[in-house]
Every structure is written in structure tokens, then in C-alpha cells.
Write a protein that holds these residues in place. Structure first.
Motif, PDB file in Angstrom:
ATOM      1  N   TYR A  29       4.471   9.767   5.950  1.00 20.58           N
ATOM      2  CA  TYR A  29       3.712  10.557   6.922  1.00 20.58           C
ATOM      3  C   TYR A  29       2.216  10.457   6.629  1.00 20.58           C
ATOM      4  N   ASN A  30       1.846  10.661   5.364  1.00 24.44           N
ATOM      5  CA  ASN A  30       0.438  10.578   4.987  1.00 24.44           C
ATOM      6  C   ASN A  30      -0.142   9.202   5.297  1.00 24.44           C
ATOM      7  N   GLY A  31       0.640   8.164   5.062  1.00 22.66           N
ATOM      8  CA  GLY A  31       0.186   6.812   5.375  1.00 22.66           C
ATOM      9  C   GLY A  31      -0.042   6.615   6.857  1.00 22.66           C
ATOM     10  N   LEU A  32       0.841   7.170   7.660  1.00 21.80           N
ATOM     11  CA  LEU A  32       0.711   7.026   9.113  1.00 21.80           C
ATOM     12  C   LEU A  32      -0.502   7.782   9.656  1.00 21.80           C
ATOM     13  N   VAL A  33      -0.717   9.022   9.196  1.00 25.21           N
ATOM     14  CA  VAL A  33      -1.855   9.788   9.709  1.00 25.21           C
ATOM     15  C   VAL A  33      -3.181   9.303   9.112  1.00 25.21           C
ATOM     16  N   SER A  34      -3.120   8.592   7.995  1.00 30.78           N
ATOM     17  CA  SER A  34      -4.335   8.091   7.339  1.00 30.78           C
ATOM     18  C   SER A  34      -4.658   6.651   7.711  1.00 30.78           C
ATOM     19  N   TYR A  35      -3.833   6.049   8.533  1.00 27.45           N
ATOM     20  CA  TYR A  35      -3.992   4.628   8.842  1.00 27.45           C
ATOM     21  C   TYR A  35      -5.402   4.291   9.325  1.00 27.45           C
ATOM     22  N   SER A  36      -5.920   5.042  10.259  1.00 28.63           N
ATOM     23  CA  SER A  36      -7.232   4.740  10.825  1.00 28.63           C
ATOM     24  C   SER A  36      -8.326   4.785   9.747  1.00 28.63           C
ATOM     25  N   THR A  37      -8.275   5.784   8.901  1.00 28.24           N
ATOM     26  CA  THR A  37      -9.250   5.923   7.822  1.00 28.24           C
ATOM     27  C   THR A  37      -9.154   4.749   6.858  1.00 28.24           C
ATOM     28  N   LEU A  38      -7.931   4.408   6.452  1.00 28.55           N
ATOM     29  CA  LEU A  38      -7.745   3.291   5.527  1.00 28.55           C
ATOM     30  C   LEU A  38      -8.124   1.966   6.170  1.00 28.55           C
ATOM     31  N   TYR A  39      -7.852   1.827   7.461  1.00 33.19           N
ATOM     32  CA  TYR A  39      -8.228   0.606   8.174  1.00 33.19           C
ATOM     33  C   TYR A  39      -9.748   0.427   8.165  1.00 33.19           C
ATOM     34  N   GLN A  40     -10.465   1.518   8.461  1.00 35.76           N
ATOM     35  CA  GLN A  40     -11.933   1.448   8.451  1.00 35.76           C
ATOM     36  C   GLN A  40     -12.448   1.062   7.067  1.00 35.76           C
ATOM     37  N   ALA A  41     -11.916   1.701   6.038  1.00 33.74           N
ATOM     38  CA  ALA A  41     -12.354   1.401   4.675  1.00 33.74           C
ATOM     39  C   ALA A  41     -11.954  -0.019   4.271  1.00 33.74           C
ATOM     40  N   GLY A  42     -10.794  -0.448   4.701  1.00 36.33           N
ATOM     41  CA  GLY A  42     -10.319  -1.787   4.353  1.00 36.33           C
ATOM     42  C   GLY A  42     -11.127  -2.901   4.987  1.00 36.33           C
ATOM     43  N   CYS A  43     -11.854  -2.605   6.030  1.00 38.79           N
ATOM     44  CA  CYS A  43     -12.662  -3.619   6.721  1.00 38.79           C
ATOM     45  C   CYS A  43     -14.098  -3.693   6.216  1.00 38.79           C
ATOM     46  N   LEU A  44     -14.483  -2.808   5.316  1.00 38.02           N
ATOM     47  CA  LEU A  44     -15.848  -2.839   4.788  1.00 38.02           C
ATOM     48  C   LEU A  44     -16.075  -4.098   3.955  1.00 38.02           C
ATOM     49  N   ASP A  65     -11.578   1.175 -10.080  1.00 45.36           N
ATOM     50  CA  ASP A  65     -12.100   0.869  -8.746  1.00 45.36           C
ATOM     51  C   ASP A  65     -11.100   1.070  -7.607  1.00 45.36           C
ATOM     52  N   PRO A  66      -9.813   0.773  -7.766  1.00 45.16           N
ATOM     53  CA  PRO A  66      -8.886   0.992  -6.647  1.00 45.16           C
ATOM     54  C   PRO A  66      -8.565   2.464  -6.371  1.00 45.16           C
ATOM     55  N   TYR A  67      -8.741   3.343  -7.344  1.00 45.30           N
ATOM     56  CA  TYR A  67      -8.291   4.724  -7.205  1.00 45.30           C
ATOM     57  C   TYR A  67      -8.833   5.460  -5.980  1.00 45.30           C
ATOM     58  N   PRO A  68     -10.110   5.302  -5.627  1.00 45.18           N
ATOM     59  CA  PRO A  68     -10.578   6.027  -4.432  1.00 45.18           C
ATOM     60  C   PRO A  68      -9.791   5.681  -3.163  1.00 45.18           C
ATOM     61  N   TYR A  69      -9.232   4.501  -3.094  1.00 44.78           N
ATOM     62  CA  TYR A  69      -8.490   4.102  -1.889  1.00 44.78           C
ATOM     63  C   TYR A  69      -7.177   4.869  -1.721  1.00 44.78           C
ATOM     64  N   PHE A  70      -6.761   5.593  -2.724  1.00 42.37           N
ATOM     65  CA  PHE A  70      -5.564   6.416  -2.628  1.00 42.37           C
ATOM     66  C   PHE A  70      -5.870   7.811  -2.079  1.00 42.37           C
ATOM     67  N   LEU A  71      -7.140   8.200  -2.043  1.00 39.67           N
ATOM     68  CA  LEU A  71      -7.520   9.536  -1.570  1.00 39.67           C
ATOM     69  C   LEU A  71      -6.999   9.845  -0.167  1.00 39.67           C
ATOM     70  N   PRO A  72      -7.123   8.944   0.802  1.00 40.08           N
ATOM     71  CA  PRO A  72      -6.641   9.278   2.150  1.00 40.08           C
ATOM     72  C   PRO A  72      -5.140   9.529   2.214  1.00 40.08           C
ATOM     73  N   LEU A  73      -4.413   9.071   1.222  1.00 35.68           N
ATOM     74  CA  LEU A  73      -2.970   9.273   1.185  1.00 35.68           C
ATOM     75  C   LEU A  73      -2.587  10.583   0.512  1.00 35.68           C
ATOM     76  N   GLY A  74      -3.590  11.351   0.091  1.00 32.33           N
ATOM     77  CA  GLY A  74      -3.323  12.649  -0.522  1.00 32.33           C
ATOM     78  C   GLY A  74      -3.219  12.620  -2.031  1.00 32.33           C
ATOM     79  N   PHE A  75      -3.637  11.515  -2.648  1.00 32.77           N
ATOM     80  CA  PHE A  75      -3.607  11.416  -4.100  1.00 32.77           C
ATOM     81  C   PHE A  75      -4.979  11.744  -4.655  1.00 32.77           C
ATOM     82  N   ALA A  76      -5.025  12.575  -5.696  1.00 29.27           N
ATOM     83  CA  ALA A  76      -6.293  12.936  -6.329  1.00 29.27           C
ATOM     84  C   ALA A  76      -6.814  11.766  -7.156  1.00 29.27           C
ATOM     85  N   LEU A  77      -8.121  11.723  -7.330  1.00 28.11           N
ATOM     86  CA  LEU A  77      -8.734  10.741  -8.218  1.00 28.11           C
ATOM     87  C   LEU A  77      -8.371  11.135  -9.641  1.00 28.11           C
TER      88      LEU A  77
END
Length: 168
Positions: A29-44, A65-77
Motif C-alpha cells: 500500500y505504501n509503495g502504491l501511494v508513494s509511487y509518484s513521489t518515488l518516481y519524481q525522486a528517481g528521475c533526478l 546514501d540509499p536510506y533516504p529513498y526509503f522515507l516515502p515508503l514509511g521507513f525512518a532514516l
């Protein structure tokens, strides 16, 4: 993707598991609702035209370095994380700050703590660490496409497999 998130929570699909806080279903669920955010970040891209996400996951000198990319999925740094202070990190966190202002996004629960931790390493104004989260728009059933249990299960399997390949 938010339409799929709605269908995932439907009782005809994984609604009971979602209500029971089944970890796999909540992550999907978190992955689905966060898709747009992760897509934007993934294209930088960085100043050299390289994808920031690719830089983060391949930087063996900075395993944080990869840890911040887990934030949109609800994982803490993770505590003690020291990601590289770069324009990529700033741009990525700026995208996440925008999403964190919406309480319906999983990143809203951990963004400010992560930003404070990054500011401690990179400087007090490196990223915005004072995002105010407000109630946002939850995905609704009114615009959802209809899926059967097999389709949702298949989509979940593809999503989880993709995440394992990327972050495996």
C-alpha cells in the motif's frame, strides 16, 4: 497507482490483511501511494547527467546514501546514517518534503526527523526540517478501477519482486 492502493484496501482484495496491519500488504500500500513521489525522486539527475538514485545505491564509500529513498515508503532514516551531502540529496529531500506535507503519505511520519538528522551532518539549512503535515487527500473508491483478487495479487507480486531486485 493510488487507485490500486484503494483496491488493495478493499475487503474483496486485501482489506482484512490491511486492517490487521499485515506487513507485506501495508508495504505494498505504501509503495502504491508513494509511487509518484518515488518516481519524481528517481528521475533526478546530478550535474553530470547521472541519475541520483543510481549514484546513491552504487556509492560503496557511503553506505547510508540509499536510506533516504526509503522515507516515502514509511521507513525512518536509521540512526547514525550519514548520507553524502550533495545536490542530489537536497533535491530528493525537497521532493520528499512536498509529499511529507500531506498526512496521507507515509513519508509524513518520518520526514522531519530524517531532515533534522541530515541537517546535523550537512548544515542547519541543508534541507527543510520543519514541514507541517496537514490532512491530505486519501485515495478514494470513486475513481478506482475494478480489479479482482488475482490481479491485485499479481500486481503485489510484481511490486515486491521489483523492490527486491532494486534494493535486494
Amino acid at each position: 497507482m493510488s487507485n490500486l492502493a484503494v483496491e488493495l484496501r478493499d475487503d474483496a482484495n486485501c482489506g482484512e490483511d490491511y486492517s490487521d496491519e499485515n506487513a507485506l500488504v501495508v508495504q505494498a500500500y505504501n509503495g502504491l501511494v508513494s509511487y509518484s513521489t518515488l518516481y519524481q525522486a528517481g528521475c533526478l539527475k546530478d550535474n553530470h547527467g547521472n541519475y541520483c538514485f543510481a549514484n546513491a545505491i552504487t556509492n560503496t564509500s557511503s553506505p547510508s546514501d540509499p536510506y533516504p529513498y526509503f522515507l516515502p515508503l514509511g521507513f525512518a532514516l536509521p540512526g547514525g546514517s550519514t548520507p553524502t551531502c550533495s545536490s542530489c540529496l537536497q533535491q530528493t529531500m525537497n521532493i520528499f518534503a512536498g509529499a511529507a506535507s500531506n498526512l496521507s503519505q507515509p513519508v509524513s511520519s518520518d520526514y522531519n526527523n530524517a531532515a533534522i538528522q541530515i541537517d546535523e551532518v550537512c548544515g542547519p539549512t541543508f534541507v527543510n526540517s520543519t514541514v507541517k503535515a496537514v490532512q491530505g487527500t486519501q485515495p478514494s473508491n470513486s475513481a478506482a478501477i475494478q480489479l479482482d483478487r488475482v490481479t491485485v495479487t499479481t500486481l503485489l507480486l510484481v511490486l515486491v519482486t521489483g523492490l527486491l531486485v532494486i534494493w535486494g
